[in-house]
Design an enzyme around this catalytic site. Structure first.
Site, PDB file in Angstrom:
ATOM      1  N   ASN A   1     -24.570  -4.330  33.094  1.00  0.00           N
ATOM      2  CA  ASN A   1     -25.671  -3.393  32.858  1.00  0.00           C
ATOM      3  C   ASN A   1     -25.984  -3.437  31.367  1.00  0.00           C
ATOM      4  OD1 ASN A   1     -27.330  -1.188  32.520  1.00  0.00           O
ATOM      5  ND2 ASN A   1     -25.806   0.347  33.093  1.00  0.00           N
ATOM      6  N   TRP A   2     -27.082  -4.110  31.039  1.00  0.00           N
ATOM      7  CA  TRP A   2     -27.402  -4.312  29.617  1.00  0.00           C
ATOM      8  C   TRP A   2     -28.048  -3.071  28.990  1.00  0.00           C
ATOM      9  CZ3 TRP A   2     -29.810  -9.977  29.823  1.00  0.00           C
ATOM     10  CH2 TRP A   2     -28.785 -10.880  30.115  1.00  0.00           C
ATOM     11  N   LYS A   3     -28.330  -2.068  29.795  1.00  0.00           N
ATOM     12  CA  LYS A   3     -28.926  -0.821  29.290  1.00  0.00           C
ATOM     13  C   LYS A   3     -30.136  -1.134  28.391  1.00  0.00           C
ATOM     14  CE  LYS A   3     -24.532   1.427  29.966  1.00  0.00           C
ATOM     15  NZ  LYS A   3     -23.633   2.510  29.654  1.00  0.00           N
TER      16      LYS A   3
ATOM     17  N   HIS B   1     -27.522   5.964  38.022  1.00  0.00           N
ATOM     18  CA  HIS B   1     -26.570   5.814  36.914  1.00  0.00           C
ATOM     19  C   HIS B   1     -26.420   7.164  36.222  1.00  0.00           C
ATOM     20  CE1 HIS B   1     -24.829   4.674  33.078  1.00  0.00           C
ATOM     21  NE2 HIS B   1     -24.415   3.578  33.684  1.00  0.00           N
TER      22      HIS B   1
ATOM     23  N   GLU C   1     -26.327   8.017  33.266  1.00  0.00           N
ATOM     24  CA  GLU C   1     -27.281   8.253  32.158  1.00  0.00           C
ATOM     25  C   GLU C   1     -28.639   8.694  32.699  1.00  0.00           C
ATOM     26  OE1 GLU C   1     -26.653   4.480  30.199  1.00  0.00           O
ATOM     27  OE2 GLU C   1     -24.636   5.148  29.661  1.00  0.00           O
TER      28      GLU C   1
ATOM     29  N   GLU D   1     -18.198   5.479  38.752  1.00  0.00           N
ATOM     30  CA  GLU D   1     -18.162   5.497  37.293  1.00  0.00           C
ATOM     31  C   GLU D   1     -17.866   6.912  36.802  1.00  0.00           C
ATOM     32  OE1 GLU D   1     -20.536   1.993  35.578  1.00  0.00           O
ATOM     33  OE2 GLU D   1     -21.934   3.627  35.865  1.00  0.00           O
TER      34      GLU D   1
ATOM     35  N   GLY E   1     -18.773   4.158  28.152  1.00  0.00           N
ATOM     36  CA  GLY E   1     -19.107   3.947  26.746  1.00  0.00           C
ATOM     37  C   GLY E   1     -18.200   4.693  25.786  1.00  0.00           C
TER      38      GLY E   1
ATOM     39  N   SER F   1     -16.017   1.565  30.646  1.00  0.00           N
ATOM     40  CA  SER F   1     -15.200   0.877  29.638  1.00  0.00           C
ATOM     41  C   SER F   1     -14.331  -0.237  30.222  1.00  0.00           C
ATOM     42  CB  SER F   1     -14.356   1.882  28.857  1.00  0.00           C
ATOM     43  OG  SER F   1     -15.197   2.805  28.178  1.00  0.00           O
TER      44      SER F   1
HETATM   45  P1  PGA Z   1     -19.461   0.848  29.706  1.00  0.00           P
HETATM   46  O1  PGA Z   1     -20.686   1.244  30.649  1.00  0.00           O
HETATM   47  O2  PGA Z   1     -18.826  -0.369  30.316  1.00  0.00           O
HETATM   48  O3  PGA Z   1     -20.078   0.567  28.361  1.00  0.00           O
HETATM   49  O4  PGA Z   1     -18.543   2.020  29.690  1.00  0.00           O
HETATM   50  C1  PGA Z   1     -20.591   1.202  32.046  1.00  0.00           C
HETATM   51  C2  PGA Z   1     -21.875   1.648  32.676  1.00  0.00           C
HETATM   52  O5  PGA Z   1     -22.509   2.557  32.134  1.00  0.00           O
HETATM   53  O6  PGA Z   1     -22.302   1.127  33.713  1.00  0.00           O
END
Ligand code: PGA
Length: 251
Positions: free
Chosen positions: A9-11, A95, A97, A167, A173, A212
């Site tokens: 997931n490159w966000k 997600h 976020e 998650e 993150g 992470s």
């Molecule tokens: P992260 O993100 O690996 O940077 O913790 C995971 C995600 O948000 O899918």
């Protein structure tokens, strides 16, 4: 047997000049891995570029979000058929976020999930608890609510196309990872809970872990019986780290 899967997931990261070498290196490093399904989810803006670069690769393309509708006066939005038109196979739905920063509630997530399935995309539905939920022993309650809302409105037969990503919000993150045992406990709970709807779905659906995931913790996570791969954020922006995670899943 469930095939392992690793999705990056490159966000909201990348530019034309960074996406191209990143993807070229990933392609090169993972080209011999046949036992893991690999996907990358760039921003909407980079989907065309990534699609073209993947034409000679087995890596799949995914998007990070979608609108609930097919088309219409929804300025700034992108629909499932548009993603299909660009050869997206997967789409992230719900997600954390999106749920927290963009206020996507259970109903909206469920509508997006349904739209993805209706138009032939494979949703990677993200679920997970916050730190406060975990500390108040509400993890299972939250997971149940998130699962119930998507299960109730969708034809169970379509679940062949669904991937679940567990998650824990506190691990995204932050550098904090759930221990393999903590993650396994929740994955096991999810699978058992799904059996209430369908034993078949419970045993075949892939449940990825996210939060992470790095090259140095992937192997121990993937050794757990109910962890079928990973949804990777930060480490997917580094070709070698991402490829090492894919390699750990290439069992
Ligand atoms: P992260 O993100 O690996 O940077 O913790 C995971 C995600 O948000 O899918």
């Amino acid at each position: 047997m469930r095939k392992m899967m690793v999705a990056g997931n490159w966000k909201m990261h990348g530019s034309r000049s960074s996406v191209m070498p990143l993807l070229a290196s990933i392609k090169e490093l993972v080209k011999s891995f046949t036992e893991v399904d690999i996907a990358v989810c760039p921003t909407f803006l980079h989907i065309g570029l990534v699609r073209d670069m993947l034409s000679d690769s087995s890596i799949s393309l995914g998007a990070q979000n979608l609108h609930t509708g097919e088309s219409g006066a929804y300025t700034g939005e992108v629909s499932a058929p548009m993603l299909v038109d660009y050869d997206c196979e997967y789409v992230l739905v719900g997600h954390s976020e999106r749920r927290t920063i963009f206020n996507e509630d259970l109903t909206l997530v469920e509508q997006k999930f349904k739209s993805a399935l209706d138009f032939g995309l494979k949703p990677i539905i993200c679920i997970g608890e916050t730190l406060a939920h975990r500390e108040n022993k509400q993890t299972e309650l939250v997971i149940k609510d998130q699962l119930d809302s998507i299960m109730q409105s969708v034809d169970i037969k379509l679940f062949d196309n669904v991937v679940i990503a567990y998650e824990p919000v506190w691990a995204i993150g932050t550098g904090l990872t759930a221990t393999p045992e903590q993650a396994q406990d929740v994955h096991f709970f999810i699978r058992n809970y799904l059996a209430k709807y369908s034993i078949d779905v419970a045993s075949t659906v892939r449940i990825l872990y996210g939060g992470s995931v790095k090259a140095n913790n992937a192997k121990s996570l993937f050794a757990m019986p109910d962890i079928d791969g990973a949804l990777v954020g930060g480490a997917s922006l580094d070709a070698k780290s991402f490829a090492d995670i894919c390699e750990a899943a290439n069992l």
